[in-house]
Design a protein around this motif. Sequence first.
Motif, mmCIF file in Angstrom:
data_model
loop_
_atom_site.group_PDB
_atom_site.id
_atom_site.type_symbol
_atom_site.label_atom_id
_atom_site.label_comp_id
_atom_site.label_asym_id
_atom_site.label_seq_id
_atom_site.Cartn_x
_atom_site.Cartn_y
_atom_site.Cartn_z
ATOM 1 N N SER A 140 0.963 -1.047 0.143
ATOM 2 C CA SER A 140 -0.174 -0.108 0.007
ATOM 3 C C SER A 140 1.011 1.192 -0.017
ATOM 4 O O SER A 140 2.158 1.212 0.354
ATOM 5 C CB SER A 140 -0.713 -0.038 1.346
ATOM 6 N N GLY A 141 0.183 2.330 -0.174
ATOM 7 C CA GLY A 141 1.062 3.668 -0.440
ATOM 8 C C GLY A 141 2.004 3.792 1.090
ATOM 9 O O GLY A 141 2.822 4.133 1.196
ATOM 10 N N GLY A 142 1.166 3.775 2.219
ATOM 11 C CA GLY A 142 1.763 3.636 3.347
ATOM 12 C C GLY A 142 2.869 2.665 3.774
ATOM 13 O O GLY A 142 4.120 3.101 4.206
ATOM 14 N N LEU A 166 4.328 12.336 2.829
ATOM 15 C CA LEU A 166 2.745 11.846 3.194
ATOM 16 C C LEU A 166 1.673 12.384 2.214
ATOM 17 O O LEU A 166 0.634 12.203 2.461
ATOM 18 C CB LEU A 166 2.581 12.200 4.491
ATOM 19 N N LEU A 169 -1.146 10.448 0.545
ATOM 20 C CA LEU A 169 -1.739 9.237 1.536
ATOM 21 C C LEU A 169 -2.980 9.965 1.885
ATOM 22 O O LEU A 169 -3.144 11.229 1.927
ATOM 23 C CB LEU A 169 -0.901 8.961 2.546
ATOM 24 N N LEU A 173 -4.089 7.472 6.853
ATOM 25 C CA LEU A 173 -2.818 7.180 6.965
ATOM 26 C C LEU A 173 -1.769 8.202 7.373
ATOM 27 O O LEU A 173 -0.603 7.910 7.785
ATOM 28 C CB LEU A 173 -2.632 6.664 5.596
ATOM 29 N N ARG A 174 -2.151 9.540 6.861
ATOM 30 C CA ARG A 174 -0.996 10.422 7.279
ATOM 31 C C ARG A 174 -0.954 10.618 8.799
ATOM 32 O O ARG A 174 0.388 10.540 9.155
ATOM 33 C CB ARG A 174 -1.594 11.762 6.703
#
Length: 241
Positions: A140-142, A166, A169, A173-174
């Motif tokens: 995932s992006g995170g 970040l 995101l 998630l940030r």
Amino acid sequence: MPNAITIDNLVAAYGNVRAVDKLSLHAAAGEHVVIIGPSGSGKTTLLRCVAGLHRPAGGRIACGERVWDDRTTHVAPEQRQIGMIAQNPGLWPHMTALQHLRFVLRCRGVKRSQRDAQAREMLTLVSMFHRASHRPSELSGGEAQRLALARALIAGSRVLLLDEPLGQLDIALRRELGPVIREVAGRMGATVLHVTHDPADALSLADTVVAVENGVITQVGSPDALRSKPATPFVAQVVRT
Ligand code: ADP
């Protein structure tokens, strides 16, 4: 301290455009400095100068006792022991998370027998142990940003330059990943210069916030100091948000 960053009277230009204008800033070793400013105020150019990717037109940049840039000196980017993380984590598509870290350790000359354990330890630190055998397309992006952070730190970076890491995101998630970056970088003793557009990031993650407007610093202080006495309308707007 060996990885404190001291910037004196930095000038950076693109032709006639002065993107950074006699800017001075000190980041103590291990400090998390967040840089905020309107678009076009010179934040990325400042990071690029510290990384050695943009040669200043004037002033001085030093890391600890070592001068990186002045009138006669320009240390190459690869000799600065810097990790740079931007919105796009720039991972290697064909390598698993574990292979990313093992590869960096190999480049650092770490013995083969020690690479696996060190790489797994770092993956654990960023809560990615369970993703060791995944490639970037499966993250995932995170998770991708966690791996980028792990790669930068295992490379021995004593200074981390974060340019909106970040930014792509979602908000949940940030809020989760920001403190992870702060905590892990802090534990490794890395000095962090972190550019963000997000007021909540700035006020929750920073030891020190630096406001840059039109290439100059308009305010430096703790989040509380900015909240209680914003020096410009821009800072006032940031702390109100
Ligand atoms: P920020 O990161 O705060 O948005 P930048 O450092 O990207 O600001 O840009 C600062 C100023 O320098 C802006 O006026 C921008 O237009 C100019 N600038 C940035 N990159 C270039 C470039 N490659 N060529 C010419 N001007 C540039």
